[in-house]
Design an enzyme around this catalytic site. Sequence first.
Site, PDB file in Angstrom:
ATOM      1  N   PHE A 280       0.921  -0.904   0.166  1.00 24.89           N
ATOM      2  CA  PHE A 280       0.103   0.086  -0.037  1.00 24.89           C
ATOM      3  C   PHE A 280       0.928   1.292   0.048  1.00 24.89           C
ATOM      4  CE2 PHE A 280      -2.367   3.241   2.394  1.00 24.89           C
ATOM      5  CZ  PHE A 280      -3.268   3.644   1.436  1.00 24.89           C
ATOM      6  N   GLN A 281       0.564   2.143  -0.841  1.00 29.23           N
ATOM      7  CA  GLN A 281       1.549   3.303  -1.139  1.00 29.23           C
ATOM      8  C   GLN A 281       2.899   3.189  -1.222  1.00 29.23           C
ATOM      9  OE1 GLN A 281       0.345   6.219   2.074  1.00 29.23           O
ATOM     10  NE2 GLN A 281      -1.449   6.669   0.575  1.00 29.23           N
TER      11      GLN A 281
END
Lengths: 186, 584
Positions: free
Chosen positions: B114-115
Amino acid sequence: MSPLNIKKGSSSHSAYDLRDPNSPLEETHTLAVLVANESGVLARVIGLFSGRGYNIDSLTVAEVDHEGHRSRITIVTRGTPAVIEQIKAQLARMVPVHDVHDLTAEGPAVQRELALFKVAGKGESRIEALRLAEIFRANVVDSTLESFVFEITGTPEKIDAFGDLMRPLGLREMARTGVAALSRGA
Amino acid sequence: MTKAMTGARMVVQALKDQGVEVIFGYPGGAVLPIYDEIFQQNDIRHILVRHEQGAVHMAEGYARSTGKPGVVLVTSGPGATNAVTGLTDALLDSIPLVVLSGQVPTFMIGTDGFQEADTVGITRPCTKMNWLVKDTEKLSETIHQAFHVATQGRPGPVLIDIPKDVQFATGTYTPREKIKATHYQPKVKGDIDQITRLVEMMETAERPLFYTGGGVINSGPAASQLLREMVEATGFPITSTLMGLGSYPASGKAWLGMLGMHGLYEANLAMHGCDLMINVGARFDDRITGRIKDFSPHSKKAHIDIDPSSINKVIRVDVPIVGDVGHVLEDMLRLWKARGRKVNKEGLAKWWAQINEWRAVNCLDFKNSEKTIKPQYALQRLEALTKGMDRYITTEVGQHQMWAAQFLGFEDPNRWMTSGGLGTMGYGLPASIGVQVAHPDALVINVAGEASWLMNMQEMGTAMQFRTPVKQFILNNERLGMVRQWQELLHGERYSHSWSESLPDFVKLAEAFGCKGIKCSDPKDLDDAIMDMIRYPGPVIFDCLVEKHENCFPMIPSGKPHNEMLLGEDDTQGVIGAKGAVLV
């Protein structure tokens, strides 16, 4: 020494090179680039070539000083004299680059490349391949009843010539390392 | 003194060691440990931006107006990708920045977490150098090295990507003075033989010209001082690129104004006609040279630049001098004085007579109007009403930027912040905030176009929160003015998507942000409105409705040499061929 008293081989000399800058003729130059052996450095060097539209004919890289964390990148590139000077200057100003040597401009240099050739065949062509390999001082490093793998070292031209000869004799595959080069003399 | 601490604390400690007073940033998951450390101290001020691009431009404004590196803190993934435009902008304009980005933990790198983004991969071509730090032990050293690289040699942006587990882990902090010297030590002294050659040429040149650039400003205030001394002592005329405005005062006798695509007639013709061009810290950008083949055909050229790759990149020069502008100017001046302060007086007198004829053309002349505000008039008034004040100007990109460069006078370096190389619309508003943060009591004005300004208008929130009284002077022509001008001149007046529809009511927008909005459309009201803006103690959005179809002159069309300038509308018919249209 150049007329401007700048040490030969120093990466800072490129702005002072006095060859005809406007020559439209492309030259092939072999550059040795000494870099810090850190992650991303090779990508940065290659990115310079793709990002600015320079050619890479051949590229090899390996660590040459384990304690000093230095790698040597050997690049064979093509361009007009002005482009070659610009490539050297762009390389030299990169933070992780320690030094740039233009082996083509700095005097005689030896260049070697290693290649492996897989040649399959029977009968006369198989014998002919082996005979040519001897002439070229190639070694047989693998053999079956129907194939050889030859190992050859030499200049890129020699390897090209050997490849041309092997093609009609059953060349299946080849792998080349790219050029490694050093200046001659001490 | 070395001591053990977490990576996050090391970041803050290293910034303090480097004398950082302010950072511009935006928090997120991958930088939370660093934000936790920022929370627990008061030495470093954090300016919370509204978009990471804004953070980088603010840091650029801060750096450009102080000479110190700007520092940015962003999170992983989108935080880092949003910083890319600002990094590229800083790279092209040689602005020293240190950008710290968070990264997913080392054990997650490569898993599409994530990210997660390959931040060092993405930012490699738009940084001077970048690092992914995988070991807390190496973090403090890397940060100190980053400041060294960003500020030494030709300045530029650097980025350090710090995975979250490296921020949490404990390591040994290495203070700044304990760092072993890096091999990166660009040379600052110029070759004395080359400098001597240049001085010899200066002694005999009939038509010499200083062509200066951003390098003078990057070299520091002492370089500008030396340049002034040199110009006054020799009596040579001087012009400057967009990036170099202010290094020589606009009120100086020898000042010809800016050169280049929208530069002054006298400056461009002097470039074309000179017999000795002394390039001090400029880089022969394509906005400056026009057609290369016909660029200043009769001159010997000297080029002083700290970056060897700038020399002979575009224009082949006769005297290359690799070195820092300040050091080289000092040597030049010393040598020239020691050799008897010689110049070719007779040649110079003729040269100035010629230049004065060109000046008499009055190339910035425009048809003023009593009914609508001409953008040039608005800037003339802004100049007149703010002259002598402690003033800093930033700009967006487009016609207004060129008019600002033509009509505003800069007496000192570091007073003019503009996106030159990359031409980044949306630069000016955040840059103005960065300048104001560095100079809280100064008058900071962003000269903007409405289209550029909208690109980063969210940063008005930042301006409000941190009480930076920046003045947004928007020359609103309801057009993408420079695009429209090119479409008129190059694309048969087919105005493809170059007007601004559904513009906000800027006064109401100002009210929505909680600042002051001013609207002005009548030339008679302009002076009072500008004074209202200057006197108001907080941020102002000034909606200056100007003539919609004004073109920016003089103009060297793409692919033309300096001596084929367009001075006004009458010159524009059919002058730009297909070849020019291909160029930008």
